[in-house]
Design a protein around this motif. Structure first.
Motif, PDB file in Angstrom:
ATOM      1  N   ALA A   1       7.164  44.598  47.463  1.00  0.00           N
ATOM      2  CA  ALA A   1       5.806  44.287  47.852  1.00  0.00           C
ATOM      3  C   ALA A   1       5.379  43.428  46.714  1.00  0.00           C
ATOM      4  CB  ALA A   1       4.763  45.768  47.722  1.00  0.00           C
ATOM      5  N   GLY A   2       4.147  43.124  47.133  1.00  0.00           N
ATOM      6  CA  GLY A   2       3.637  41.840  45.878  1.00  0.00           C
ATOM      7  C   GLY A   2       3.427  40.577  46.548  1.00  0.00           C
ATOM      8  N   GLU A   3       2.706  39.434  45.768  1.00  0.00           N
ATOM      9  CA  GLU A   3       2.717  38.140  46.321  1.00  0.00           C
ATOM     10  C   GLU A   3       3.768  37.545  46.695  1.00  0.00           C
ATOM     11  OE1 GLU A   3       0.194  34.892  47.584  1.00  0.00           O
ATOM     12  OE2 GLU A   3      -0.542  36.995  46.950  1.00  0.00           O
ATOM     13  N   ALA A   4       4.185  37.099  47.745  1.00  0.00           N
ATOM     14  CA  ALA A   4       5.388  36.414  48.228  1.00  0.00           C
ATOM     15  C   ALA A   4       5.827  35.448  47.116  1.00  0.00           C
ATOM     16  CB  ALA A   4       5.106  35.893  49.765  1.00  0.00           C
ATOM     17  N   ARG A   5       5.180  34.709  46.936  1.00  0.00           N
ATOM     18  CA  ARG A   5       5.646  33.417  45.829  1.00  0.00           C
ATOM     19  C   ARG A   5       6.279  34.011  44.529  1.00  0.00           C
ATOM     20  NH1 ARG A   5       1.231  28.527  46.442  1.00  0.00           N
ATOM     21  NH2 ARG A   5       0.614  29.184  48.634  1.00  0.00           N
ATOM     22  N   GLU A   6       5.499  35.118  44.067  1.00  0.00           N
ATOM     23  CA  GLU A   6       5.991  35.770  43.020  1.00  0.00           C
ATOM     24  C   GLU A   6       7.148  36.652  42.970  1.00  0.00           C
ATOM     25  OE1 GLU A   6       4.636  34.850  40.178  1.00  0.00           O
ATOM     26  OE2 GLU A   6       3.256  33.566  41.295  1.00  0.00           O
TER      27      GLU A   6
ATOM     28  N   THR B   1       5.797  42.043  51.918  1.00  0.00           N
ATOM     29  CA  THR B   1       4.910  41.209  50.730  1.00  0.00           C
ATOM     30  C   THR B   1       3.588  40.850  51.404  1.00  0.00           C
ATOM     31  OG1 THR B   1       6.064  39.023  51.396  1.00  0.00           O
ATOM     32  CG2 THR B   1       7.052  40.280  49.480  1.00  0.00           C
ATOM     33  N   THR B   2       2.817  40.088  50.388  1.00  0.00           N
ATOM     34  CA  THR B   2       1.488  39.575  51.006  1.00  0.00           C
ATOM     35  C   THR B   2       1.470  38.124  50.900  1.00  0.00           C
ATOM     36  OG1 THR B   2       0.349  40.488  49.015  1.00  0.00           O
ATOM     37  CG2 THR B   2       0.507  41.887  51.031  1.00  0.00           C
ATOM     38  N   VAL B   3       0.490  37.481  51.550  1.00  0.00           N
ATOM     39  CA  VAL B   3       0.294  36.063  51.002  1.00  0.00           C
ATOM     40  C   VAL B   3      -1.315  35.756  50.971  1.00  0.00           C
ATOM     41  CG1 VAL B   3       0.364  33.871  52.130  1.00  0.00           C
ATOM     42  CG2 VAL B   3       2.516  35.027  52.414  1.00  0.00           C
ATOM     43  N   THR B   4      -1.570  35.277  49.976  1.00  0.00           N
ATOM     44  CA  THR B   4      -3.058  34.719  49.914  1.00  0.00           C
ATOM     45  C   THR B   4      -3.084  33.271  50.683  1.00  0.00           C
ATOM     46  OG1 THR B   4      -3.288  35.858  47.689  1.00  0.00           O
ATOM     47  CG2 THR B   4      -4.742  34.388  48.007  1.00  0.00           C
ATOM     48  N   VAL B   5      -3.853  33.524  51.558  1.00  0.00           N
ATOM     49  CA  VAL B   5      -3.934  32.276  52.432  1.00  0.00           C
ATOM     50  C   VAL B   5      -5.265  31.354  51.947  1.00  0.00           C
ATOM     51  CG1 VAL B   5      -4.465  31.331  54.755  1.00  0.00           C
ATOM     52  CG2 VAL B   5      -3.344  33.633  54.431  1.00  0.00           C
ATOM     53  N   ARG B   6      -4.739  30.134  51.380  1.00  0.00           N
ATOM     54  CA  ARG B   6      -5.555  28.987  51.156  1.00  0.00           C
ATOM     55  C   ARG B   6      -5.532  27.700  51.751  1.00  0.00           C
ATOM     56  NH1 ARG B   6      -3.142  31.358  46.282  1.00  0.00           N
ATOM     57  NH2 ARG B   6      -4.552  32.299  45.008  1.00  0.00           N
TER      58      ARG B   6
ATOM     59  N   GLY C   1       4.160  32.487  57.659  1.00  0.00           N
ATOM     60  CA  GLY C   1       4.062  33.958  57.393  1.00  0.00           C
ATOM     61  C   GLY C   1       4.696  34.515  56.095  1.00  0.00           C
ATOM     62  N   ARG C   2       4.430  35.601  55.899  1.00  0.00           N
ATOM     63  CA  ARG C   2       5.032  36.057  54.342  1.00  0.00           C
ATOM     64  C   ARG C   2       6.613  35.960  53.985  1.00  0.00           C
ATOM     65  NH1 ARG C   2       3.459  40.771  57.347  1.00  0.00           N
ATOM     66  NH2 ARG C   2       5.251  41.818  58.033  1.00  0.00           N
ATOM     67  N   ASN C   3       7.410  35.822  55.140  1.00  0.00           N
ATOM     68  CA  ASN C   3       8.693  35.672  55.047  1.00  0.00           C
ATOM     69  C   ASN C   3       9.024  34.085  54.969  1.00  0.00           C
ATOM     70  OD1 ASN C   3      10.301  38.495  55.466  1.00  0.00           O
ATOM     71  ND2 ASN C   3       8.775  38.427  57.118  1.00  0.00           N
ATOM     72  N   GLN C   4       8.532  33.701  55.510  1.00  0.00           N
ATOM     73  CA  GLN C   4       8.587  31.860  55.308  1.00  0.00           C
ATOM     74  C   GLN C   4       8.106  31.575  54.001  1.00  0.00           C
ATOM     75  OE1 GLN C   4       7.946  29.896  59.523  1.00  0.00           O
ATOM     76  NE2 GLN C   4       7.207  32.008  59.569  1.00  0.00           N
ATOM     77  N   GLU C   5       6.997  31.938  53.562  1.00  0.00           N
ATOM     78  CA  GLU C   5       6.454  31.560  52.349  1.00  0.00           C
ATOM     79  C   GLU C   5       7.388  32.065  51.152  1.00  0.00           C
ATOM     80  OE1 GLU C   5       2.289  31.025  50.165  1.00  0.00           O
ATOM     81  OE2 GLU C   5       2.963  30.655  52.330  1.00  0.00           O
ATOM     82  N   LEU C   6       7.820  33.197  51.322  1.00  0.00           N
ATOM     83  CA  LEU C   6       8.852  33.845  50.195  1.00  0.00           C
ATOM     84  C   LEU C   6      10.156  32.977  50.164  1.00  0.00           C
ATOM     85  CD1 LEU C   6       9.744  37.432  49.927  1.00  0.00           C
ATOM     86  CD2 LEU C   6      11.402  35.854  49.574  1.00  0.00           C
ATOM     87  N   ALA C   7      10.626  32.514  51.591  1.00  0.00           N
ATOM     88  CA  ALA C   7      11.663  31.829  51.519  1.00  0.00           C
ATOM     89  C   ALA C   7      11.606  30.371  50.870  1.00  0.00           C
ATOM     90  CB  ALA C   7      12.336  31.747  52.794  1.00  0.00           C
TER      91      ALA C   7
ATOM     92  N   ASN D   1       0.126  26.588  52.819  1.00  0.00           N
ATOM     93  CA  ASN D   1       0.710  27.755  53.268  1.00  0.00           C
ATOM     94  C   ASN D   1       1.355  27.276  54.893  1.00  0.00           C
ATOM     95  OD1 ASN D   1      -2.239  29.144  52.443  1.00  0.00           O
ATOM     96  ND2 ASN D   1      -0.435  29.993  51.721  1.00  0.00           N
ATOM     97  N   ASN D   2       2.211  26.124  54.862  1.00  0.00           N
ATOM     98  CA  ASN D   2       2.823  25.506  55.888  1.00  0.00           C
ATOM     99  C   ASN D   2       4.271  25.614  55.764  1.00  0.00           C
ATOM    100  OD1 ASN D   2       2.435  24.122  58.090  1.00  0.00           O
ATOM    101  ND2 ASN D   2       2.311  22.185  57.531  1.00  0.00           N
ATOM    102  N   ALA D   3       4.685  26.626  55.359  1.00  0.00           N
ATOM    103  CA  ALA D   3       6.301  26.943  55.169  1.00  0.00           C
ATOM    104  C   ALA D   3       6.838  26.621  56.658  1.00  0.00           C
ATOM    105  CB  ALA D   3       6.632  28.262  54.859  1.00  0.00           C
ATOM    106  N   ASN D   4       6.288  26.974  57.887  1.00  0.00           N
ATOM    107  CA  ASN D   4       7.128  27.007  59.185  1.00  0.00           C
ATOM    108  C   ASN D   4       7.355  25.341  59.343  1.00  0.00           C
ATOM    109  OD1 ASN D   4       6.732  26.405  62.498  1.00  0.00           O
ATOM    110  ND2 ASN D   4       7.619  28.352  61.754  1.00  0.00           N
TER     111      ASN D   4
END
Length: 442
Positions: A298-303, A334-339, A345-351, A407-410
């Motif tokens: 869990a936690g912010e995806a980027r961190e 995980t979670t994503v703070t959308v700005r 999504g959280r998985n693509q952001e994490l990746a 927030n455009n990982a896709n």
């Protein structure tokens, strides 16, 4: 091994994990019927001669669960209602399948909830039902309490999602504004029943899965106010929502049920831990040492991404605490703070955040994907990050930082070819994230 082989193995591991928690894998090994004896896991139940079972359900996995259960119960099914995010061409008669909305409830969600309320309320104390519950239920069925409009419920849900409030806290709010969540749906029926559950939450908390429509609710109106204040949206949510919570605090609106009904039992069939176990077997079958590190990521995806790649580098450099070639497995959400306004999504952001950390290091791969096949507001399940994708992005002049800011990982992974695309899987046990740390080439 080269990057193409590493990616192929990673995809195979993920696909194997998802397959292990599909309803077609779980139901036949958990539910058995012989004559008038119905067995669910280790519980043996007796039906009356000729008695039929009423079947209801909601969630992303409910169609697949219903199909598998019909193959077990056959002519002993009396009928019922299934509410899902995706309808198929499968013949589910005598059940009726309807579509709800996800992740924000709409009029279809209200119709689904009303059909379930009507169906369950018509059963007698002598009837028996099975309810098929899976992730997505919180949005797929919804009937706001009388003092709240659907539009107010929708706006509140959007604000909570946009503020990156954890799902269990979002559901605490939803329960107190709903006639079907937090055990309130279970209060509609006099019949006894069994709830078969595929869990999409950390620690498999039955009060959180689908907002516990037939369970009970340990949260309170007081906690609802605290959650909204902590997220700094108490003054932003619709006035009707604030009013309902204040009335609940005063006792003018009854609290959600605080005790499970004795006549309704829950059975946990599918979990993230089961999927991780199968992923480990698949990794070992591919010749990798494999370890499950957690099912509570869990936690912010980027961190989280930074921590995971740091671990991978440590393993690569020091061969401790795991010796390459190795596959490290993580489950959770995980979670994503959308700005920004991008797609992902959280998985693509994490990746993507992991890709920035991996850079040109060519013996590390990270894959992160949602077991439901849908990540955020995209059609992809997740993405894969490795040095070749980093180099491809650099060659195209793509700025990872800029894509993360929006927030455009896709779009980034679509450009470099790193998307993980499965389509809707028909199940949901949160996310699977894996690291493959290969031996460094000499």
């Amino acid at each position: 091994m080269d990057s193409k082989k590493r990616r192929k193995i990673a995809r195979r591991i993920f696909e194997s994990a998802v397959a292990s928690v599909l309803p077609a894998s779980l139901i036949p090994g958990s539910v058995f019927l012989q004559d008038n004896t119905l067995q669910i896991l280790d519980t043996v139940l007796s039906l009356q001669p000729g008695q039929k079972v009423h079947v209801f359900g909601s969630g992303k996995a409910s169609i697949g669960m219903a199909k598998s259960l019909l193959s077990v119960l056959k002519e002993r099914v009396a009928g019922g209602i299934i509410v899902s995010s995706q309808l198929t061409d499968d013949d589910l008669s005598p059940l009726m399948a309807v579509k709800g909305s996800h992740p924000v409830p709409d009029e279809m969600s209200t119709r689904g909830a009303e059909l379930l309320i009507n169906g369950l309320s018509q059963l007698s104390p002598d009837d028996f039902f099975i309810y098929l519950l899976s992730g997505g239920t919180s949005a797929l069925i919804e009937k706001p309490i009388n003092s709240i409009s659907l539009a107010e419920m929708q706006e509140t849900t959007r604000l909570l999602l946009h503020s990156s409030v954890p799902i269990h806290k979002i559901n605490a709010i939803r329960k107190h504004l709903s006639m079907v969540k937090g055990g309130r749906l279970g209060q509609c029926t006099r019949a006894s029943g069994a709830v078969l559950v595929i869990s999409d939450v950390i620690d498999d908390d039955l009060s959180v899965i689908g907002s516990g429509p037939l369970y009970f609710d340990p949260s309170s109106y007081e906690q609802c106010r605290e959650i909204l204040e902590h997220a700094a949206i108490w003054d932003t949510v619709p006035a009707g929502v604030r009013s309902a919570i204040m009335k609940g605090l005063k006792g003018d609106i009854p609290e959600t049920p605080k005790k499970q009904k004795d006549s309704i039992r829950h059975y946990l069939l599918g979990t993230n831990r089961i999927a991780l176990g199968q992923a480990r077997q698949a990794a070992e079958g591919a010749g990798l040492n494999s370890y499950i590190l957690t099912s509570s990521l869990a936690g912010e995806a980027r961190e989280v991404a930074k921590d995971l790649v740091s671990l991978a580098r440590n393993v690569s450099n020091h061969k401790k605490p795991y010796k390459p070639p190795v596959c490290l497995l993580f489950g959770g959400e995980t979670t994503v703070t959308v700005r920004g306004k991008g797609t992902g999504g959280r998985n693509q952001e994490l990746a993507l955040a992991a890709l920035a950390e991996i850079g040109r290091q060519d013996n590390i791969l990270l894959l992160s994907g949602g077991t439901d096949g849908i990540d955020g507001n995209s059609s992809a399940a997740g993405a894969i990050a490795d040095s070749d994708f980093f180099m491809e992005g650099s060659g195209q002049g793509l700025s990872i930082e800029r894509f993360l800011e929006d927030n455009n990982a896709n779009a980034f992974f679509q450009a470099v070819g790193g998307l993980l695309e499965t389509g809707p899987t028909g199940t949901n046990v949160m996310d699977i994230t894996l690291l493959i740390i290969d031996k460094e080439e000499l």
